[in-house]
Design a protein around this motif. Structure first.
Motif, PDB file in Angstrom:
ATOM      1  N   GLY A   1       0.824  -1.201   0.000  1.00 50.61           N
ATOM      2  CA  GLY A   1       0.000   0.000   0.000  1.00 50.61           C
ATOM      3  C   GLY A   1       0.863   1.257   0.000  1.00 50.61           C
ATOM      4  N   GLY A   2       2.076   1.121  -0.543  1.00 55.60           N
ATOM      5  CA  GLY A   2       2.961   2.273  -0.660  1.00 55.60           C
ATOM      6  C   GLY A   2       3.777   2.547   0.599  1.00 55.60           C
ATOM      7  N   GLN A   3       3.607   1.711   1.630  1.00 59.19           N
ATOM      8  CA  GLN A   3       4.386   1.902   2.863  1.00 59.19           C
ATOM      9  C   GLN A   3       5.750   1.237   2.713  1.00 59.19           C
ATOM     10  N   ASN A   4       6.676   1.605   3.608  1.00 58.25           N
ATOM     11  CA  ASN A   4       8.014   1.005   3.541  1.00 58.25           C
ATOM     12  C   ASN A   4       8.126  -0.291   4.316  1.00 58.25           C
ATOM     13  N   THR A   5       6.989  -0.779   4.755  1.00 61.04           N
ATOM     14  CA  THR A   5       6.991  -2.013   5.539  1.00 61.04           C
ATOM     15  C   THR A   5       6.196  -3.095   4.817  1.00 61.04           C
ATOM     16  N   VAL A   6       6.453  -4.340   5.217  1.00 63.72           N
ATOM     17  CA  VAL A   6       5.697  -5.452   4.632  1.00 63.72           C
ATOM     18  C   VAL A   6       5.266  -6.404   5.759  1.00 63.72           C
ATOM     19  N   GLY A   7       4.067  -6.940   5.637  1.00 68.78           N
ATOM     20  CA  GLY A   7       3.555  -7.917   6.611  1.00 68.78           C
ATOM     21  C   GLY A   7       3.842  -9.322   6.126  1.00 68.78           C
ATOM     22  N   ILE A   8       4.436 -10.149   6.994  1.00 70.19           N
ATOM     23  CA  ILE A   8       4.814 -11.521   6.617  1.00 70.19           C
ATOM     24  C   ILE A   8       4.249 -12.507   7.636  1.00 70.19           C
TER      25      ILE A   8
END
Ligand code: TXA
Ligand code: MG
Length: 329
Positions: free
Chosen positions: A110-117
């Protein structure tokens, strides 16, 4: 209409993995709820997830992987406490938010610098993920397999009810029976100095503190069930989410002919329809979403729920109940 696969053999999982690689969607069971999966590196496939769910496209997706060894490619760093959490609770009902790497594109984050794993703890999910990695796949993006704002499915039949009419002939639904946990994963933001819960779930505050030796970060006015989420787009955090068609009332005297959900030791008031009588908080979590769906099947106007008290998983249940009581989006 999509194809429905029960008793999935290794061959069936290999076929499903191949479909993912070719850009199709595959709904699959996890221990929390069913997910609607797509190749997490294929923007066209991921765009179809948003279409089928009717979900705004700036909401980030969780990337599912089969094993710790596939984590590194998705992230650009991981704090010690997150390593401790991953070791302790994966595979399991926990999603870690970490700094993303280059392959975690904006259409996932969603354009954020984080990712959910997340590494799910379900043999079909892990079998599908393994088969997908074997074909060179990096990970499967999968939100809960419901229409945006609605109740997450905990059975393959519920997935069909939610999404059947929006899926294509080439999409698949894998049937793995009922999800064990029944509520979505605990989401833990690991980008600060302390773990921060963005969505409560079966991995509880006490478990996180025990595994990391750290206090879970809580901001002011945020002592109990009220999890801070400002500036972070967590769609599950929207106030009106997890909502059935029926209107949900919490801890109120039910009216006649309404649905009723409470722990087993709470008696059924006269004239109401008991939708669930779970014996424990764990069972409450497991059956809650199917009980809400049952209320809709019976065309009930209202469902009255007595919230379970206490810490741990009860916090996650109350989090979802409060949101479902706000009504559909
Ligand atoms: O149990 C689960 O987590 C299920 C199963 C299928 O794994 N998945 C699930 O996905 O609940 P979804 O998309 O329905 O909810 C995931 C939540 C969303 O609210 C999303 O905004 C949030 O995770 N999320 C994903 N990536 C994020 C990120 N980088 N930062 C903050 N929130 C994120
Ligand atoms: Mg969801």
């Amino acid at each position: 209409m999509s194809q429905f696969l029960s008793n999935c053999s290794d061959d069936a999982l290999a076929t499903a993995a191949q479909s993912l690689l070719e850009g199709s969607l595959v709904a699959f069971p996890t221990e929390t709820v069913y997910g609607l999966g797509a190749d997490a590196t294929n923007w066209q496939a991921v765009a179809r997830i948003y279409e089928v769910k009717g979900r705004p496209s700036d909401h980030p997706l969780i990337v599912h992987i089969a094993d710790h060894k596939y984590l590194e490619q998705w992230i650009s760093g991981i704090p010690e406490f997150a390593i401790a959490l991953a070791r302790k609770f994966w595979p399991g009902p926990m999603t870690l938010i970490l700094q993303r790497s280059k392959i975690a594109k904006d259409f996932i984050t969603g354009g954020q610098n984080t990712v959910g794993i997340r590494i799910p703890d379900n043999s079909l999910a892990l079998g599908l993920l393994e088969a997908f990695h074997k074909l060179g796949g990096a990970g499967i993006a999968a939100p809960s397999a419901n229409r945006f704002g609605k109740v997450s499915p905990t059975t393959a039949v519920a997935v069909k009810e939610e999404l059947g009419e929006f899926l294509a002939d080439t999409d698949l639904v894998l049937d793995g029976g009922q999800s064990e946990v029944g509520l979505e994963s605990t989401i833990i933001d690991c980008t600060g100095d302390l773990p921060r819960i963005l969505r409560p779930g079966a991995i509880t505050i006490a478990m996180i503190e025990e595994a990391t030796g750290l206090k879970v970060f809580k901001s002011l006015g945020n002592q109990s069930d009220d999890f801070e989420r400002e500036n972070i787009r967590v769609s599950g955090s929207l106030e009106n989410h997890y909502a059935p068609r029926a209107k949900v009332f919490l801890d109120q005297q039910p009216v006649i002919s309404s649905g009723f959900i409470a722990l087993e030791d709470i008696e059924t008031p006269d004239g109401v329809i008991r939708l669930a009588a779970p014996k424990s908080v764990e069972e409450f979590a497991r059956v809650l979403y199917s009980a809400l769906r049952e209320g809709d099947h019976q065309s009930l106007d209202s469902i009255y729920i007595v919230q379970p008290t206490g810490d741990g998983l009860a916090i996650a249940i109350r989090d979802r109940l409060v949101r479902s009581a706000k009504g559909p989006t």
